[in-house]
Design a protein around this motif. Structure first.
Motif, mmCIF file in Angstrom:
data_model
loop_
_atom_site.group_PDB
_atom_site.id
_atom_site.type_symbol
_atom_site.label_atom_id
_atom_site.label_comp_id
_atom_site.label_asym_id
_atom_site.label_seq_id
_atom_site.Cartn_x
_atom_site.Cartn_y
_atom_site.Cartn_z
ATOM 1 N N THR A 87 0.821 -1.221 0.000
ATOM 2 C CA THR A 87 0.000 0.000 0.000
ATOM 3 C C THR A 87 0.851 1.266 0.000
ATOM 4 O O THR A 87 0.372 2.342 0.345
ATOM 5 C CB THR A 87 -0.936 0.019 1.232
ATOM 6 N N TYR A 90 -0.241 4.852 -1.510
ATOM 7 C CA TYR A 90 -1.062 5.874 -0.842
ATOM 8 C C TYR A 90 -0.236 7.008 -0.234
ATOM 9 O O TYR A 90 -0.498 8.182 -0.507
ATOM 10 C CB TYR A 90 -1.934 5.223 0.230
ATOM 11 N N GLY A 94 0.111 10.804 -1.282
ATOM 12 C CA GLY A 94 -0.390 11.729 -0.266
ATOM 13 C C GLY A 94 0.610 12.788 0.141
ATOM 14 O O GLY A 94 0.232 13.819 0.716
ATOM 15 N N SER A 263 -1.907 14.197 -4.863
ATOM 16 C CA SER A 263 -3.235 13.571 -4.912
ATOM 17 C C SER A 263 -4.325 14.507 -5.401
ATOM 18 O O SER A 263 -5.421 14.052 -5.757
ATOM 19 C CB SER A 263 -3.611 13.064 -3.519
ATOM 20 N N VAL A 273 -5.292 11.245 3.960
ATOM 21 C CA VAL A 273 -5.666 10.153 3.055
ATOM 22 C C VAL A 273 -4.508 9.176 2.904
ATOM 23 O O VAL A 273 -4.699 7.954 2.803
ATOM 24 C CB VAL A 273 -6.096 10.707 1.678
ATOM 25 N N GLY A 274 -3.281 9.675 2.967
ATOM 26 C CA GLY A 274 -2.108 8.820 2.871
ATOM 27 C C GLY A 274 -1.946 7.885 4.049
ATOM 28 O O GLY A 274 -1.166 6.925 3.990
ATOM 29 N N HIS A 277 -2.239 3.770 4.254
ATOM 30 C CA HIS A 277 -1.060 2.895 4.218
ATOM 31 C C HIS A 277 -0.803 2.285 5.589
ATOM 32 O O HIS A 277 -0.775 1.061 5.755
ATOM 33 C CB HIS A 277 0.137 3.754 3.782
ATOM 34 N N ASN A 432 -8.548 -0.983 -3.648
ATOM 35 C CA ASN A 432 -8.853 0.143 -2.761
ATOM 36 C C ASN A 432 -10.119 -0.121 -1.958
ATOM 37 O O ASN A 432 -10.198 0.193 -0.767
ATOM 38 C CB ASN A 432 -9.041 1.441 -3.571
ATOM 39 N N ALA A 494 -8.376 8.032 -3.483
ATOM 40 C CA ALA A 494 -6.965 8.328 -3.227
ATOM 41 C C ALA A 494 -6.533 9.638 -3.865
ATOM 42 O O ALA A 494 -5.613 10.298 -3.371
ATOM 43 C CB ALA A 494 -6.090 7.184 -3.733
ATOM 44 N N ASN A 504 -13.579 5.314 -5.198
ATOM 45 C CA ASN A 504 -13.394 4.377 -4.084
ATOM 46 C C ASN A 504 -14.703 3.616 -3.858
ATOM 47 O O ASN A 504 -15.715 4.201 -3.471
ATOM 48 C CB ASN A 504 -13.012 5.159 -2.820
#
Length: 557
Positions: A87, A90, A94, A263, A273-274, A277, A432, A494, A504
Motif C-alpha cells: 500500500t 497511498y 499523499g 493527490s 488520506v495517505g 497505508h 482500494n 486516493a 473508491n
C-alpha cells in the motif's frame, strides 16, 4: 430496560453446578478448584475452559498457543513489511517521505492505544467472539442486543474483507515482482490481463485456505518461522539498498522532511488520506482476539501479545521504510504504479536478479500473512455464527471433528472473498475498496466495546488481568478519536478529480453488507437473536452481563 429479562433473575441466583446445553453436569477438571470469575482465570488450561464456560460457551477448540505464539501470529497478521509494501502507493501520492515515515509513526502510536484498550477488555472477556461479545457485555442494557449485532457484523465483514485485501494485494504484488524483469528496455515481461490477475488471486486464496485447513495443528510453528524470516529479509533489504544505492542517496532532510502531495487534495487532507497505508497495515490489531479459545491463558497472554506486537511492528516498519526513502526514485513516476515497492528496490540495486532476491522474503511473507488472516477470519465468522447471527448459522457454526477447526465457516469466508474479487473485472482499483472497507469495519468494531466501557465509567475493567489504570481513559479516548477520523477518511478516493475508474468502492461494499445485515435482522434477528449466551445455571442459558454473576465451579461428589 434490558433486552433480556432473564439477566436480572440469573444475577441473583446462588452458585450452582454448571451444565452444558444438554443438561449434563460440567465437572471441575482439577481438585480443589477455586471460584472462576469473569476476567479472573486460574493459571492452568482447565481454568481457561472453565472461564469460557462461565462466559456461556463450551470449549470446542484445542488450546495450543502460548504468549509468543499469539504475538507471532499477531505479527504475521500485520506482516510488516509486506503490509507496508503493498500500500506504499497511498503515502507516496499523499505527500511522499513525510507521510511514509511520520504517518507510520503517528498511526503506530495511535494503534498502540487501540491495542492496549482492547487488550484490557479482552483480559476480562476472552472469547473467540472478540469485540462482538465484549460489546454485548459493555453496552448499555437498552441497546445491548442491537449494538452487539452491529459490532459482530462489522467485525466479521472487516475480517473477511481485510483477508480479501491481503490476497488481492499479494496477487498485484506478485505481478509487480515478476515485472522487475523486462523483455526489452521499459517493457515488462508479463503484460497481465484482467482474467489472469483474477486467476492468480484465485490460486493465492485457495493456497492460503488449504494451508490453514491441513496445517492447522502446525500453524503456530509457521508463525514463529515467519518472524525470523521477516527480520532476515528486512536486514537484507536495509543493508543492500543502502550499500549499493545505484542511483545515489537522498539526504536526511529529504527522507524526514520532504512533503510533495500529488493527490489533488489540499495538503492537510492529502496527508490524512495517505494514512490508509499505515491504517491498513495495523488494522489487524484486534483480529487476534478471535484466537483466544486456542490460547492456553487468554486473559493474560492475548493482551500482552497485542501490545508487544505493535511495538515490534513499529520498529520493523521503520527498518523497512527509512532505507527505501533514502533511495526513492522520482515520486511522479512511482505514483503511476499500483505497486511501487519492487520498482524502488530494483532502482536501488540496479539488477532484476538482485531485486527479485530481495523481494522473495516479502513474497513468502505475503502467503504467510494470507494464511494467518484466513485463519482469524474463519474463527470470528464461526464465533458469530454459533450465536445465530448469520443466515445458515447451524451449518457455519460446526467444528470439523478431525481437523479441529471451523471448516464450514472458513469455506463461507472464502466464498465471499472470491465473489467480491469479481469487482476486479469492473474496476482496476478494486483493491482500494477491499482494503478501505476492511479498515473501516475493523476500526468501527474495535471502537464499540471501548465506547461501551467508557460509557459505563470503566467499572467493568476493575480486576482486569491487563489493567491500564489511569492511562485507560487516555488510551480509550485516543482510540475513539482515531475511529472518528478513520471512518470517513477511508471512504475517500486516493486522488481527485475522481473518474469512474478511480472511484473508491469501499462505501458501496460497506452499504451492501449493511443491507444484508439489516434484512437478516428484521427478517429473523429481531424476534430470535438475543445476543451471546453469558452464563448457565442448571442447564438454562441466559443473556446478561457476566460480571453480575459469581460463577463458582464445584466438584460434584
Amino acid at each position: 430496560m434490558s433486552d433480556h429479562p432473564t439477566a436480572t433473575a440469573t444475577a441473583t441466583a446462588p452458585p450452582a453446578d454448571r451444565r452444558d446445553s444438554q443438561g449434563s453436569a460440567t465437572k471441575s477438571r482439577s481438585h480443589g478448584a477455586a471460584p472462576v470469575r469473569a476476567g479472573e482465570p486460574n493459571a492452568d488450561d482447565d481454568s481457561a475452559d472453565e472461564l469460557l464456560e462461565a462466559l456461556g460457551y463450551k470449549a470446542e477448540l484445542v488450546r495450543t498457543r502460548s504468549t509468543w505464539h499469539v504475538a507471532f501470529m499477531s505479527f504475521v497478521l500485520a506482516s510488516i513489511p509486506y503490509g507496508l509494501a503493498t500500500t506504499l502507493y497511498y503515502p507516496l501520492q499523499g505527500g511522499g517521505p513525510v507521510v511514509v515515515i511520520w504517518g507510520w509513526v503517528l498511526v503506530s502510536l495511535i494503534i498502540l492505544c487501540v491495542a492496549a484498550s482492547l487488550g484490557e477488555i479482552t483480559s476480562v472477556y476472552p472469547t473467540a467472539g472478540g469485540v462482538y461479545y465484549q460489546t454485548f457485555q459493555l453496552a448499555p442494557p437498552s441497546i445491548r442486543r442491537v449494538a452487539a449485532y452491529l459490532c459482530g457484523w462489522a467485525y466479521v465483514v472487516g475480517n473477511i474483507t481485510i483477508t480479501l485485501a491481503v490476497q488481492f494485494g499479494t496477487t498485484l504484488f506478485f505481478v509487480a515482482c515478476v515485472n522487475v524483469f523486462e523483455s526489452e528496455a521499459g517493457e515488462p515481461v508479463w503484460r497481465e490481463t484482467t482474467y489472469q490477475v483474477f486467476l492468480v488471486f484465485l490460486a493465492v486464496t485457495l493456497l492460503c485456505n488449504a494451508i490453514s485447513i491441513y496445517g492447522n495443528r502446525w500453524l503456530h510453528h509457521l508463525d514463529t518461522f515467519a518472524v525470523f524470516w521477516t527480520f532476515a529479509g528486512l536486514l537484507a533489504i536495509l543493508i543492500t539498498v543502502l550499500a549499493v544505492a545505484k542511483n545515489g542517496r537522498h539526504d536526511a532532510a529529504y527522507v524526514f522532511g520532504d512533503f510533495e502531495p500529488t493527490s489533488g487534495w489540499p495538503a492537510g487532507w492529502s496527508f490524512c488520506v495517505g494514512l490508509l497505508h499505515a491504517g491498513y497495515a495495523t488494522s489487524s490489531t484486534g483480529m487476534i482476539i478471535s484466537m483466544t479459545e486456542e490460547v492456553e491463558h487468554p486473559s493474560t497472554q492475548v493482551p500482552k501479545a497485542m501490545v508487544m506486537t505493535i511495538v515490534i511492528n513499529t520498529i520493523g516498519g521503520l527498518l523497512f521504510l527509512i532505507p527505501l526513502m533514502f533511495v526513492l526514485p522520482d515520486i511522479s513516476e512511482l505514483v503511476l504504479l499500483a505497486q511501487p515497492t519492487p520498482t524502488i528496490i530494483k532502482s536501488a540495486v540496479g539488477s532484476s536478479g538482485a531485486a527479485i532476491a530481495l523481494l522473495l522474503p516479502l513474497m513468502v511473507l505475503a502467503i504467510l500473512c494470507g494464511v494467518a488472516c484466513t485463519t482469524a477470519a474463519s474463527r470470528c465468522t464461526w464465533a458469530f455464527a454459533r450465536d445465530g447471527a448469520i443466515p445458515g448459522s447451524k451449518w457455519w457454526s460446526k467444528v470439523h471433528p478431525t481437523l479441529d477447526m471451523p471448516l464450514n465457516a472458513m469455506m463461507l469466508s472464502m466464498g465471499i472473498q472470491i465473489a467480491l474479487g469479481l469487482i476486479w473485472f469492473g474496476s482496476p482499483v478494486a483493491f482500494n475498496a477491499f482494503s478501505g472497507v476492511g479498515v473501516i469495519c475493523l476500526t468501527l468494531s474495535y471502537a464499540m466495546p471501548i465506547l461501551g466501557s467508557m460509557i459505563g465509567g470503566r467499572k467493568q475493567m476493575q480486576g482486569a488481568k491487563f489493567p491500564l489504570g489511569k492511562f485507560g481513559w487516555l488510551a480509550n479516548g485516543i482510540a475513539l478519536a482515531w475511529s472518528a477520523l478513520a471512518l470517513p477518511l477511508f471512504c475517500m478516493p486516493a486522488f481527485i478529480p475522481v473518474t469512474a475508474a478511480s472511484v473508491n468502492y469501499a462505501p458501496v461494499v460497506l452499504v451492501g453488507f449493511a443491507i444484508i445485515a439489516s434484512i437478516w435482522y428484521f427478517a429473523w434477528g429481531r424476534k430470535n437473536y438475543r445476543g451471546p449466551p453469558t452464563t448457565t445455571f442448571d442447564g438454562v442459558v441466559s443473556q446478561g452481563p457476566v460480571d453480575a454473576v459469581d460463577v463458582t465451579t464445584t466438584k460434584k461428589e
